[in-house]
Design an enzyme around this catalytic site. Structure first.
Site, PDB file in Angstrom:
ATOM      1  N   ASP A  40       1.963   7.227  -1.932  1.00 29.30           N
ATOM      2  CA  ASP A  40       1.000   7.604  -0.896  1.00 29.30           C
ATOM      3  C   ASP A  40       0.806   9.120  -0.857  1.00 29.30           C
ATOM      4  OD1 ASP A  40      -0.636   7.684   1.318  1.00 29.30           O
ATOM      5  OD2 ASP A  40       0.540   6.238   2.455  1.00 29.30           O
ATOM      6  N   SER A  46      -4.919   7.827   4.431  1.00 35.94           N
ATOM      7  CA  SER A  46      -4.395   6.668   3.714  1.00 35.94           C
ATOM      8  C   SER A  46      -5.240   5.416   3.893  1.00 35.94           C
ATOM      9  CB  SER A  46      -2.960   6.378   4.167  1.00 35.94           C
ATOM     10  OG  SER A  46      -2.116   7.462   3.873  1.00 35.94           O
ATOM     11  N   HIS A  72       1.353  -0.045   8.443  1.00 38.41           N
ATOM     12  CA  HIS A  72       0.851   1.296   8.117  1.00 38.41           C
ATOM     13  C   HIS A  72      -0.420   1.190   7.279  1.00 38.41           C
ATOM     14  CE1 HIS A  72       0.844   5.328   6.203  1.00 38.41           C
ATOM     15  NE2 HIS A  72       1.457   5.708   7.303  1.00 38.41           N
TER      16      HIS A  72
END
Length: 212
Positions: free
Chosen positions: A9, A53, A116
């Site tokens: 990430d 993200s 997430h």
């Protein structure tokens, strides 16, 4: 035949170079650089110069560029626009849906919360990556944890490894859900109803004890 997508990430080529420099040898190969094949994907977002993200994972897993902090929705949907997110013409399926449609096993493994933004792009559709639990998620939009348990992709995942248990448990059981639901129990009951085996692991001992 089978695909494992490893996402570092926020890690681009400069980060890899920095890691090799930190190891005092720019010629060293990092573990994943020894894989037989690699590729590059442009994961910019539509409305911000520096993406996040949610938008980058959406680009990677759906092939579609969208807006900052938005998951698996086209650029027609702006951040926190719940009504626009409910329009099916704006919703995008990830590569996980295509894999499930042809009968492949699918799963997510993450070192962060399973809700997430990066793992969520695999299974969730949300006008905000911050809507991980029901607290703060507007009426009419499903939170990301709920989509992992009951969504069209999430409910068919075979493996789910990661953190973020608080978004699945009610406040009365130490979680953050204000709707009184225990999504872990829902997950277990749903799978038992469908005739699937279920194994839950909350620590290493549980994990080692699973009969795979």
């Amino acid at each position: 035949k089978n695909v494992v997508i490893m996402i570092g990430d926020g890690m681009g080529l400069p980060s890899q170079m920095a890691a090799r420099s930190y190891l005092n040898d720019v010629n060293v190969e990092l573990s994943f650089e020894k894989f037989p094949y690699s590729g590059m994907s442009k994961v910019y977002c539509v409305n911000y110069q520096v993406p996040d993200s949610a938008s980058t994972a959406t680009a990677l897993l759906t092939g579609v560029k969208n807006n900052f902090m938005v998951l698996a929705l086209t650029a027609d949907v702006n951040l926190r626009n719940c009504s626009a997110a409910s329009d099916e013409s704006h919703q995008i399926d990830s590569i996980f849906k295509y894999a499930q449609d042809v009968g492949k096993s699918t799963g997510i493994v993450t070192t962060t919360r399973v809700t997430h933004a990066t793992p969520a792009a695999a299974y969730a559709i949300s006008a905000s990556r911050q809507w991980e639990g029901n607290d703060g998620t507007p009426q009419g939009c499903k939170d990301i944890a709920d989509q992992l348990i009951n969504g069209k992709i999430g409910k068919n995942l075979d493996v789910i490894f990661g953190g973020g248990l608080r978004y699945f448990l009610p406040v009365t059981e130490g979680g953050r859900r204000t709707d009184g639901r225990n999504l872990i129990k829902e997950y277990t009951l749903n799978n038992q109803r469908d005739g699937n085996r279920v194994a839950l692991a909350f620590n290493k001992t549980h994990l080692n004890g699973i009969n795979t």
